[in-house]
Design a protein around this motif. Structure first.
Motif, PDB file in Angstrom:
ATOM      1  N   VAL A  64      -3.479  -3.346   4.854  1.00 24.70           N
ATOM      2  CA  VAL A  64      -2.377  -2.661   4.602  1.00 24.70           C
ATOM      3  C   VAL A  64      -2.747  -2.203   3.399  1.00 24.70           C
ATOM      4  CG1 VAL A  64       0.299  -3.329   4.019  1.00 24.70           C
ATOM      5  CG2 VAL A  64      -0.935  -4.487   5.571  1.00 24.70           C
ATOM      6  N   SER A  65      -3.402  -2.009   2.907  1.00 22.37           N
ATOM      7  CA  SER A  65      -3.103  -1.673   1.485  1.00 22.37           C
ATOM      8  C   SER A  65      -4.087  -0.273   1.617  1.00 22.37           C
ATOM      9  CB  SER A  65      -4.728  -1.697   0.131  1.00 22.37           C
ATOM     10  OG  SER A  65      -5.896  -2.110   1.160  1.00 22.37           O
ATOM     11  N   ARG A  66      -5.189  -0.393   2.869  1.00 21.28           N
ATOM     12  CA  ARG A  66      -5.484   1.340   3.164  1.00 21.28           C
ATOM     13  C   ARG A  66      -3.917   2.578   3.986  1.00 21.28           C
ATOM     14  NH1 ARG A  66     -10.577   3.013   4.233  1.00 21.28           N
ATOM     15  NH2 ARG A  66     -11.682   2.451   2.904  1.00 21.28           N
ATOM     16  N   ILE A  67      -3.223   1.344   5.126  1.00 19.23           N
ATOM     17  CA  ILE A  67      -1.784   2.010   5.094  1.00 19.23           C
ATOM     18  C   ILE A  67      -0.943   2.200   4.463  1.00 19.23           C
ATOM     19  CG2 ILE A  67       0.165   1.264   7.283  1.00 19.23           C
ATOM     20  CD1 ILE A  67      -1.751  -0.135   8.563  1.00 19.23           C
ATOM     21  N   LYS A  68      -0.446   2.343   2.981  1.00 18.82           N
ATOM     22  CA  LYS A  68      -0.449   2.436   2.184  1.00 18.82           C
ATOM     23  C   LYS A  68      -0.753   3.985   1.808  1.00 18.82           C
ATOM     24  CE  LYS A  68       1.777  -1.563   0.479  1.00 18.82           C
ATOM     25  NZ  LYS A  68       2.014  -2.851  -0.341  1.00 18.82           N
TER      26      LYS A  68
END
Length: 159
Positions: A64-68
């Motif tokens: 999720v951190s990458r998607i942000k």
């Protein structure tokens, strides 16, 4: 730093080619048909090959951190690009008289998704390939919404 030597080593040929081709255009030099066909066929292969490289490096499942990060980078590129396009158009207008259509082209091109040309740099600079290919893919998908929006804005206010 390492950036300038890598840039000079790898970008000097495209930059020189661009200046030579602009000079040929200004001098109205005509390219023979056979050579033009060869150049056109070669050019038509480059984008599919770059997209193939992107596909090889892209991972569907990401934290999720990458998607942000992907979303933020894509939005900055697609919306911030318009501000850079306005700046570029202003600077170009100081040197050349830019007609309405050319001004619109400059503004619309500045709002395009992250360029596939950036894949070229991952071959020469140590960078997170998965993140870069993700930004290219996400900005392309988001541009399905932003491009029609910017077309409307440019046509409405810069026509």
């Amino acid at each position: 730093g390492i950036f300038l030597p890598v840039l000079l080593k790898n970008a000097s040929v495209p930059i020189i080619t661009a200046f030579v081709s602009m000079g040929m255009n200004i001098a109205r030099v005509e390219i023979p048909g056979l050579l033009w066909n060869l150049i056109s066929q070669f050019a038509s292969l480059t984008i599919p090959m770059i997209l193939f490289i992107i596909g090889l490096n892209f991972k569907i499942r990401m934290p999720v951190s990458r998607i942000k990060i992907l979303g933020a980078a894509s939005i900055v590129r697609l919306i911030g690009g318009f501000a850079l396009g306005l700046l570029a158009l202003t600077i170009v207008n100081l040197v050349f008289q830019v007609d309405s259509l050319s001004g619109k082209v400059i503004l619309i091109l500045s709002t395009m998704p992250t360029a596939t040309m950036s894949v070229f740099f991952i071959q020469h600079i140590d960078i997170d390939r998965q993140l870069l290919t993700g930004i290219i893919a996400y900005s392309t998908v988001i541009s399905l919404i932003t491009i029609p929006f910017w077309l409307f804005i440019v046509d409405r206010f810069f026509g």
